[in-house]
Structure formats: structure tokens, C-alpha cells
Design an enzyme around this catalytic site. Sequence first.
Site, mmCIF file in Angstrom:
data_model
loop_
_atom_site.group_PDB
_atom_site.id
_atom_site.type_symbol
_atom_site.label_atom_id
_atom_site.label_comp_id
_atom_site.label_asym_id
_atom_site.label_seq_id
_atom_site.Cartn_x
_atom_site.Cartn_y
_atom_site.Cartn_z
ATOM 1 N N ASP A 35 34.670 94.454 80.405
ATOM 2 C CA ASP A 35 34.268 93.173 79.857
ATOM 3 C C ASP A 35 35.080 92.028 79.930
ATOM 4 O O ASP A 35 36.334 92.291 79.416
ATOM 5 C CB ASP A 35 33.785 93.497 78.336
ATOM 6 N N GLU A 60 41.253 89.765 77.766
ATOM 7 C CA GLU A 60 40.826 88.581 77.094
ATOM 8 C C GLU A 60 42.256 87.665 77.117
ATOM 9 O O GLU A 60 43.333 88.166 76.847
ATOM 10 C CB GLU A 60 40.817 89.089 75.441
ATOM 11 N N ASN A 87 44.680 86.023 81.864
ATOM 12 C CA ASN A 87 43.574 85.234 82.372
ATOM 13 C C ASN A 87 43.037 86.429 83.635
ATOM 14 O O ASN A 87 43.701 86.755 84.285
ATOM 15 C CB ASN A 87 44.279 84.181 83.050
ATOM 16 N N ASP A 113 33.241 80.889 77.918
ATOM 17 C CA ASP A 113 33.260 79.538 77.698
ATOM 18 C C ASP A 113 32.827 78.393 78.531
ATOM 19 O O ASP A 113 32.938 78.583 79.672
ATOM 20 C CB ASP A 113 34.768 79.176 77.550
ATOM 21 N N LYS A 117 32.621 69.708 80.130
ATOM 22 C CA LYS A 117 32.992 68.221 81.027
ATOM 23 C C LYS A 117 33.235 68.782 82.492
ATOM 24 O O LYS A 117 33.791 69.444 82.812
ATOM 25 C CB LYS A 117 34.389 67.664 80.506
ATOM 26 N N ASP A 149 24.320 81.384 76.243
ATOM 27 C CA ASP A 149 22.991 80.439 75.805
ATOM 28 C C ASP A 149 23.044 79.233 76.214
ATOM 29 O O ASP A 149 22.425 78.201 75.672
ATOM 30 C CB ASP A 149 23.376 80.531 74.069
#
Length: 209
Positions: A35, A60, A87, A113, A117, A149
Site C-alpha cells: 500500500d 509512507e 518516498n 495527494d 496546482k 475522490d
Amino acid sequence: MRQHVNPLSKNFHEIERIPSLMQMFDNAELNLHLDIGCAAGEFLFDLASDNSNWNYLGIEIREKLVKTAKSKVQKKEIKNLYFVFGNAYNILNDFQSEFIVKNANSISFNFPDPWFKKRHYKRRIIQPEFISILSNSMKKGSFIFIKTDVKDLFDYMDCIISSNLNFIKIDKKDFNYSASFNPNKLQTNREKYVINNQLDIFERIYFKK
Ligand SMILES: C[S@@+](CC[C@H](N)C(=O)[O-])C[C@H]1O[C@@H](n2cnc3c(N)ncnc32)[C@H](O)[C@@H]1O
């Protein structure tokens, strides 16, 4: 706690030593799910307790979350769950951790995330080069799952993964979850929030040919 860190910062160039699967898990022979962007790992804690026949590995970039998750794993003596800080691109692009993707039966990107922009799009975790690195190491018959979403982000990720000819798209209604890493369709933290707020979820599954 800071919610967003810039994944392109040089702070993440150095990666921690990654132990072998035998060091990470009690039984390294079990199916492995990876994950990417697992935050505090609650979803993986739930999965690991729900499915003792799978190993779960979370990556993470927020170090504090990983430290806390790791100590919880130790305290609760969970044998099928491991967390790595950094990363994900730098970690999985490194020869010492190539074995992770080679052994994974599935990889998920849950609510990554969005970096709205345009000049920050390069901070998004799914990039053509990253997908190419994954697809070169992923075994035939393994899967990538994406969920978000944010419709624009979904289209962006779907376009990148679909453009890689090693993957076939699968609609979730045609997917047999019972043999997957998440047979009971447990939800991530962000997913619970999105459902409670009656927002849309966009998701897709890709099969590695
Ligand atoms: C919006 S949160 C979603 C968390 C969780 N997957 C969920 O569905 O609730 C996205 C997470 O991805 C992490 N992340 C972002 N870029 C990353 C990267 N390049 N490598 C590893 N983690 C990353 C962030 O720190 C954050 O915890």
C-alpha cells in the site's frame, strides 16, 4: 502535524535499509500486498488482523506516522505487517528493494495527494516513469488498485496506467474480491470520510499481463 510534504525534497533521496521479506514477516511465503501512501496505516492494521493469510507492507513519506505505526506493530506483535518510511518512488526505484514489487501480488494507491496546482503535478505519486518501473518488476497476474475522490486526479492516473501496455483495465464490478488482499472490502480512513460526506469515489483495477 504537517499534512503535506514535498516528495521531491532532497530529504528523501537517502532511503533506509530495507530488510528482506523473511525479516519483515513471520511467513514470507504468504501473498504480499503493498500500500503506497498508507499514512498512519490504520487500513493495513485492519487488513492484517482480518486476513492472516496475507502479508501487508505500507510505504509512507511522513516519518512520524511510520515510527508510530512500527512501534504499534511491535507492541501488538503483529507478524504479517511492516512499514517503510520514505518516498515510494525512491524506495521502489532502488535495486535493493526491487524484490518488494517482484513479490507483490497487488499494489494499492488509496486517495493519493492530488497536488491541485498544475506546476505541482510532478509531485503526484503516479507518474509515467514510476508506473513503468513498477510494471517492469511486477509479476504477471498481479494487480494495481487506484482510488480517489478527485475526478481530475483519477483521469490523470488512469491515463498514465492505461498508456502502459502491460496493464489491462478491470471494472470493480467484474472483479472477484474474495481472493484479493481485501476480501471484506475494508475502507481506508480517507474512504470513510468520503463516504460519510457522500462524495464520489473513482476507482479502477489494472491487471499485469
Ligand atoms: C491523502 S493521504 C491518504 C492516506 C490513506 N491512503 C487513506 O486512504 O486514508 C495520502 C498519503 O500519501 C502519502 N504520500 C504522498 N506522497 C508519497 C510518496 N511519494 N511516497 C510515500 N507516501 C506518500 C502522504 O504523506 C499521505 O499520508
